[in-house]
Scaffold this motif. Structure first.
Motif, PDB file in Angstrom:
ATOM      1  N   SER A 170       0.826  -1.208   0.000  1.00  0.00           N
ATOM      2  CA  SER A 170       0.000   0.000   0.000  1.00  0.00           C
ATOM      3  C   SER A 170       0.862   1.260   0.000  1.00  0.00           C
ATOM      4  O   SER A 170       0.467   2.281  -0.548  1.00  0.00           O
ATOM      5  CB  SER A 170      -0.974   0.003   1.170  1.00  0.00           C
ATOM      6  OG  SER A 170      -0.293  -0.137   2.390  1.00  0.00           O
ATOM      7  N   VAL A 171       2.046   1.188   0.583  1.00  0.00           N
ATOM      8  CA  VAL A 171       2.969   2.327   0.545  1.00  0.00           C
ATOM      9  C   VAL A 171       3.464   2.527  -0.889  1.00  0.00           C
ATOM     10  O   VAL A 171       3.558   3.658  -1.377  1.00  0.00           O
ATOM     11  CB  VAL A 171       4.144   2.126   1.524  1.00  0.00           C
ATOM     12  CG1 VAL A 171       5.170   3.240   1.389  1.00  0.00           C
ATOM     13  CG2 VAL A 171       3.628   2.053   2.956  1.00  0.00           C
ATOM     14  N   LEU A 172       3.749   1.436  -1.580  1.00  0.00           N
ATOM     15  CA  LEU A 172       4.152   1.504  -2.983  1.00  0.00           C
ATOM     16  C   LEU A 172       3.028   2.103  -3.821  1.00  0.00           C
ATOM     17  O   LEU A 172       3.263   2.971  -4.667  1.00  0.00           O
ATOM     18  CB  LEU A 172       4.521   0.116  -3.505  1.00  0.00           C
ATOM     19  CG  LEU A 172       4.887   0.010  -4.971  1.00  0.00           C
ATOM     20  CD1 LEU A 172       6.171   0.775  -5.272  1.00  0.00           C
ATOM     21  CD2 LEU A 172       5.038  -1.446  -5.370  1.00  0.00           C
ATOM     22  N   LEU A 173       1.802   1.669  -3.594  1.00  0.00           N
ATOM     23  CA  LEU A 173       0.648   2.213  -4.308  1.00  0.00           C
ATOM     24  C   LEU A 173       0.503   3.705  -4.030  1.00  0.00           C
ATOM     25  O   LEU A 173       0.261   4.490  -4.947  1.00  0.00           O
ATOM     26  CB  LEU A 173      -0.629   1.475  -3.909  1.00  0.00           C
ATOM     27  CG  LEU A 173      -1.936   2.071  -4.421  1.00  0.00           C
ATOM     28  CD1 LEU A 173      -1.963   2.114  -5.947  1.00  0.00           C
ATOM     29  CD2 LEU A 173      -3.120   1.289  -3.873  1.00  0.00           C
ATOM     30  N   THR A 174       0.650   4.100  -2.783  1.00  0.00           N
ATOM     31  CA  THR A 174       0.558   5.514  -2.417  1.00  0.00           C
ATOM     32  C   THR A 174       1.566   6.332  -3.203  1.00  0.00           C
ATOM     33  O   THR A 174       1.240   7.389  -3.756  1.00  0.00           O
ATOM     34  CB  THR A 174       0.782   5.698  -0.899  1.00  0.00           C
ATOM     35  OG1 THR A 174      -0.206   4.937  -0.198  1.00  0.00           O
ATOM     36  CG2 THR A 174       0.698   7.155  -0.495  1.00  0.00           C
ATOM     37  N   SER A 175       2.797   5.857  -3.287  1.00  0.00           N
ATOM     38  CA  SER A 175       3.846   6.541  -4.035  1.00  0.00           C
ATOM     39  C   SER A 175       3.487   6.651  -5.515  1.00  0.00           C
ATOM     40  O   SER A 175       3.654   7.715  -6.124  1.00  0.00           O
ATOM     41  CB  SER A 175       5.169   5.797  -3.866  1.00  0.00           C
ATOM     42  OG  SER A 175       6.173   6.399  -4.617  1.00  0.00           O
ATOM     43  N   GLN A 176       2.991   5.579  -6.090  1.00  0.00           N
ATOM     44  CA  GLN A 176       2.615   5.578  -7.501  1.00  0.00           C
ATOM     45  C   GLN A 176       1.477   6.579  -7.759  1.00  0.00           C
ATOM     46  O   GLN A 176       1.515   7.337  -8.734  1.00  0.00           O
ATOM     47  CB  GLN A 176       2.183   4.178  -7.926  1.00  0.00           C
ATOM     48  CG  GLN A 176       1.745   4.106  -9.371  1.00  0.00           C
ATOM     49  CD  GLN A 176       1.183   2.747  -9.743  1.00  0.00           C
ATOM     50  OE1 GLN A 176       0.979   1.881  -8.899  1.00  0.00           O
ATOM     51  NE2 GLN A 176       0.919   2.557 -11.007  1.00  0.00           N
ATOM     52  N   LEU A 177       0.470   6.588  -6.890  1.00  0.00           N
ATOM     53  CA  LEU A 177      -0.650   7.514  -7.062  1.00  0.00           C
ATOM     54  C   LEU A 177      -0.219   8.963  -6.875  1.00  0.00           C
ATOM     55  O   LEU A 177      -0.725   9.854  -7.567  1.00  0.00           O
ATOM     56  CB  LEU A 177      -1.782   7.167  -6.100  1.00  0.00           C
ATOM     57  CG  LEU A 177      -2.557   5.890  -6.418  1.00  0.00           C
ATOM     58  CD1 LEU A 177      -3.545   5.577  -5.301  1.00  0.00           C
ATOM     59  CD2 LEU A 177      -3.268   5.994  -7.752  1.00  0.00           C
ATOM     60  N   LYS A 178       0.707   9.215  -5.954  1.00  0.00           N
ATOM     61  CA  LYS A 178       1.228  10.577  -5.773  1.00  0.00           C
ATOM     62  C   LYS A 178       1.806  11.094  -7.081  1.00  0.00           C
ATOM     63  O   LYS A 178       1.567  12.235  -7.472  1.00  0.00           O
ATOM     64  CB  LYS A 178       2.319  10.605  -4.695  1.00  0.00           C
ATOM     65  CG  LYS A 178       1.814  10.611  -3.295  1.00  0.00           C
ATOM     66  CD  LYS A 178       2.978  10.665  -2.319  1.00  0.00           C
ATOM     67  CE  LYS A 178       2.495  10.615  -0.893  1.00  0.00           C
ATOM     68  NZ  LYS A 178       3.607  10.675   0.080  1.00  0.00           N
ATOM     69  N   LYS A 179       2.583  10.248  -7.747  1.00  0.00           N
ATOM     70  CA  LYS A 179       3.203  10.646  -9.016  1.00  0.00           C
ATOM     71  C   LYS A 179       2.158  10.889 -10.100  1.00  0.00           C
ATOM     72  O   LYS A 179       2.213  11.894 -10.806  1.00  0.00           O
ATOM     73  CB  LYS A 179       4.191   9.574  -9.475  1.00  0.00           C
ATOM     74  CG  LYS A 179       5.430   9.492  -8.641  1.00  0.00           C
ATOM     75  CD  LYS A 179       6.334   8.373  -9.112  1.00  0.00           C
ATOM     76  CE  LYS A 179       7.494   8.179  -8.148  1.00  0.00           C
ATOM     77  NZ  LYS A 179       8.293   6.999  -8.518  1.00  0.00           N
ATOM     78  N   SER A 180       1.212   9.987 -10.231  1.00  0.00           N
ATOM     79  CA  SER A 180       0.247  10.108 -11.326  1.00  0.00           C
ATOM     80  C   SER A 180      -0.788  11.209 -11.098  1.00  0.00           C
ATOM     81  O   SER A 180      -1.337  11.750 -12.057  1.00  0.00           O
ATOM     82  CB  SER A 180      -0.447   8.775 -11.590  1.00  0.00           C
ATOM     83  OG  SER A 180      -1.241   8.385 -10.504  1.00  0.00           O
ATOM     84  N   LEU A 181      -1.051  11.574  -9.844  1.00  0.00           N
ATOM     85  CA  LEU A 181      -2.066  12.586  -9.553  1.00  0.00           C
ATOM     86  C   LEU A 181      -1.483  13.946  -9.200  1.00  0.00           C
ATOM     87  O   LEU A 181      -2.230  14.899  -8.968  1.00  0.00           O
ATOM     88  CB  LEU A 181      -2.983  12.091  -8.431  1.00  0.00           C
ATOM     89  CG  LEU A 181      -3.746  10.796  -8.734  1.00  0.00           C
ATOM     90  CD1 LEU A 181      -4.563  10.364  -7.528  1.00  0.00           C
ATOM     91  CD2 LEU A 181      -4.629  10.957  -9.963  1.00  0.00           C
ATOM     92  N   LYS A 182      -0.170  14.059  -9.178  1.00  0.00           N
ATOM     93  CA  LYS A 182       0.490  15.319  -8.833  1.00  0.00           C
ATOM     94  C   LYS A 182       0.044  16.458  -9.741  1.00  0.00           C
ATOM     95  O   LYS A 182      -0.195  17.567  -9.293  1.00  0.00           O
ATOM     96  CB  LYS A 182       2.008  15.138  -8.915  1.00  0.00           C
ATOM     97  CG  LYS A 182       2.791  16.355  -8.519  1.00  0.00           C
ATOM     98  CD  LYS A 182       4.273  16.077  -8.585  1.00  0.00           C
ATOM     99  CE  LYS A 182       5.057  17.309  -8.165  1.00  0.00           C
ATOM    100  NZ  LYS A 182       6.499  17.038  -8.185  1.00  0.00           N
TER     101      LYS A 182
END
Length: 102
Positions: A23-35
Motif C-alpha cells: 500500500s505504501v508503494l501504491l501511495t507513491s505511484q498515485l502521488k506521481k500520477s495525480l500530482k
C-alpha cells in the motif's frame, strides 16, 4: 450511497491493515500520477483514516472496515495493488470531473 465529483477530490487516502509495504508503494505511484491535478495522496491504517480525506482506496476485503471508520466518505475497493481498473477510473474522474460513488 456516498458519492463525490472527481473534480472536488483534493485528498486521497490509501488505507491498509497489514502494513506489508504494497500500500505504501501504491501511495507513491498515485502521488506521481495525480500530482499534476494537485491531489494529495496519503497512506493510513484502515482504523485511523483522517477525517479530511475526500476519497479512500483500500483492498476489497477492507472496504467494510473503512466505511465504518469514515461513513461519510467514498470508499473504493481494489483487488490488485498495481494496475487495478479502479485507479484509472479515479484518475479519469479527477481529470474530467466524473462521479465516483460506493
Amino acid at each position: 450511497m456516498t458519492s463525490i465529483d472527481g473534480a472536488q477530490i483534493k485528498k486521497i487516502v490509501v488505507a491498509c491493515d497489514a502494513g506489508m509495504g504494497s500500500s505504501v508503494l501504491l501511495t507513491s505511484q498515485l502521488k506521481k500520477s495525480l500530482k499534476k491535478y494537485a491531489v494529495v495522496v496519503e497512506h493510513s491504517a484502515v482504523n485511523h483514516i483522517p477525517a479530511d480525506a475526500d476519497l479512500v482506496l483500500c483492498q476489497q476485503q477492507l472496504v467494510t472496515r473503512a466505511r465504518t471508520t469514515v461513513p461519510d466518505k467514498v470508499v473504493l475497493g481494489f483487488q490488485m495493488f498495481l494496475g487495478d481498473p479502479v485507479f484509472a477510473k479515479v484518475e479519469k474522474a479527477i481529470k474530467d470531473g466524473g462521479n465516483l460513488g460506493d
